[in-house]
Design an enzyme around this catalytic site. Structure first.
Site, PDB file in Angstrom:
ATOM      1  N   CYS A 189     -54.509 129.318 -69.377  1.00 31.55           N
ATOM      2  CA  CYS A 189     -54.006 128.043 -69.413  1.00 31.55           C
ATOM      3  C   CYS A 189     -52.741 128.261 -70.385  1.00 31.55           C
ATOM      4  O   CYS A 189     -52.378 129.068 -70.840  1.00 31.55           O
ATOM      5  CB  CYS A 189     -54.861 127.070 -69.557  1.00 31.55           C
ATOM      6  SG  CYS A 189     -55.397 126.900 -71.284  1.00 31.55           S
ATOM      7  N   HIS A 240     -73.762 141.666 -85.752  1.00 31.51           N
ATOM      8  CA  HIS A 240     -73.076 141.015 -84.989  1.00 31.51           C
ATOM      9  C   HIS A 240     -74.091 140.394 -83.946  1.00 31.51           C
ATOM     10  O   HIS A 240     -73.815 139.335 -83.542  1.00 31.51           O
ATOM     11  CB  HIS A 240     -71.881 141.875 -84.218  1.00 31.51           C
ATOM     12  CG  HIS A 240     -71.064 142.714 -85.004  1.00 31.51           C
ATOM     13  ND1 HIS A 240     -70.080 141.720 -85.824  1.00 31.51           N
ATOM     14  CD2 HIS A 240     -70.530 143.908 -85.372  1.00 31.51           C
ATOM     15  CE1 HIS A 240     -69.442 142.429 -86.634  1.00 31.51           C
ATOM     16  NE2 HIS A 240     -69.776 143.873 -86.225  1.00 31.51           N
ATOM     17  N   THR A 289     -52.128 127.329 -73.491  1.00 35.24           N
ATOM     18  CA  THR A 289     -52.451 128.007 -74.945  1.00 35.24           C
ATOM     19  C   THR A 289     -53.571 128.891 -74.714  1.00 35.24           C
ATOM     20  O   THR A 289     -53.913 129.767 -75.712  1.00 35.24           O
ATOM     21  CB  THR A 289     -52.637 126.713 -75.968  1.00 35.24           C
ATOM     22  OG1 THR A 289     -53.873 126.209 -75.370  1.00 35.24           O
ATOM     23  CG2 THR A 289     -51.322 126.025 -75.987  1.00 35.24           C
ATOM     24  N   ASP A 331     -54.981 127.347 -64.785  1.00 39.37           N
ATOM     25  CA  ASP A 331     -54.176 126.177 -64.371  1.00 39.37           C
ATOM     26  C   ASP A 331     -52.923 126.494 -64.208  1.00 39.37           C
ATOM     27  O   ASP A 331     -52.796 127.596 -63.896  1.00 39.37           O
ATOM     28  CB  ASP A 331     -54.461 124.831 -65.523  1.00 39.37           C
ATOM     29  CG  ASP A 331     -53.490 125.378 -66.599  1.00 39.37           C
ATOM     30  OD1 ASP A 331     -52.802 126.258 -66.744  1.00 39.37           O
ATOM     31  OD2 ASP A 331     -53.402 124.552 -67.472  1.00 39.37           O
ATOM     32  N   HIS A 372     -67.392 142.431 -81.556  1.00 36.47           N
ATOM     33  CA  HIS A 372     -68.132 141.660 -82.562  1.00 36.47           C
ATOM     34  C   HIS A 372     -68.841 140.351 -81.863  1.00 36.47           C
ATOM     35  O   HIS A 372     -69.782 139.821 -82.457  1.00 36.47           O
ATOM     36  CB  HIS A 372     -67.196 141.144 -83.427  1.00 36.47           C
ATOM     37  CG  HIS A 372     -66.625 142.297 -84.589  1.00 36.47           C
ATOM     38  ND1 HIS A 372     -65.888 141.909 -85.889  1.00 36.47           N
ATOM     39  CD2 HIS A 372     -66.926 143.457 -84.267  1.00 36.47           C
ATOM     40  CE1 HIS A 372     -65.639 143.147 -86.523  1.00 36.47           C
ATOM     41  NE2 HIS A 372     -66.376 144.232 -85.449  1.00 36.47           N
TER      42      HIS A 372
HETATM   43  C1  RB5 Z   1     -51.157 122.038 -69.330  1.00 37.88           C
HETATM   44  O1  RB5 Z   1     -49.745 121.622 -69.649  1.00 37.88           O
HETATM   45  C2  RB5 Z   1     -51.655 122.632 -70.736  1.00 37.88           C
HETATM   46  O2  RB5 Z   1     -52.000 121.495 -71.427  1.00 37.88           O
HETATM   47  C3  RB5 Z   1     -52.856 123.445 -70.295  1.00 37.88           C
HETATM   48  O3  RB5 Z   1     -52.219 124.514 -69.733  1.00 37.88           O
HETATM   49  C4  RB5 Z   1     -53.264 124.145 -71.692  1.00 37.88           C
HETATM   50  O4  RB5 Z   1     -52.575 124.635 -72.746  1.00 37.88           O
HETATM   51  C5  RB5 Z   1     -54.366 123.269 -72.280  1.00 37.88           C
HETATM   52  O5  RB5 Z   1     -55.024 123.710 -73.370  1.00 37.88           O
END
Ligand code: RB5
Length: 144
Positions: A65, A133, A67, A8, A98
């Site tokens: 993305c 596994h 996180t 993203d 695994h």
């Molecule tokens: C975008 O701001 C953020 O929410 C996205 O990149 C991600 O971390 C979502 O899981």
């Protein structure tokens, strides 16, 4: 290998490093976007990459993305996908050994190009260990 890559807006900058590393290391890279840093919705890109892997157009996938959590959750909704969040290079190794993961997901806001490159190195160097596994991976099934 043929590798589908997507992100993203939060992962856009590090996606460039992923694409460059993959190409430098002889992989055929399918960059499924986005192609600029405008705000987008991560499920749209996670789905493109996951469907490409599940359908066989790509051998494996890489997603980013903020996180790594949103793209992991989204990609894992596609049947046949085992998407693993890799917070460090050791996660990348274990996700292959695994979990026989076929999509690796990076937390772009909590990572850097060096960590991601080392993680990609580990990911491609590691093989699924099978055995106990395999029994566990075979129990991962969609339900309800
Ligand atoms: C975008 O701001 C953020 O929410 C996205 O990149 C991600 O971390 C979502 O899981």
């Amino acid at each position: 290998m043929k590798i589908a890559v997507g992100s993203d807006h939060a992962g856009f900058e590090l996606k460039k490093a992923v694409v460059a590393w993959l190409e430098r290391n002889g992989h055929e890279c399918h960059d499924m976007g986005p192609y600029n840093d405008e705000s987008v919705d991560y499920p749209d890109y996670a789905r493109k990459v996951a469907e490409s892997v599940a359908g066989g157009a790509a051998d494996q996938g890489v997603l980013l993305c903020g996180t790594g959590i949103g793209v992991s959750i989204s990609a894992n909704k596609v049947r046949g996908i085992r998407a693993a969040l890799a917070c460090n290079p050791e996660f990348a190794t274990l996700a292959r050994q695994h979990n026989n993961a076929n999509v690796i997901c990076f937390p772009a806001r909590f990572s850097d190009p060096t960590t991601i490159e080392k993680s990609l190195q580990n990911w491609f160097a590691a093989d699924f260990e099978g055995g106990r596994h395999e029994r566990r991976v075979n129990k991962i099934e969609p339900c309800s």
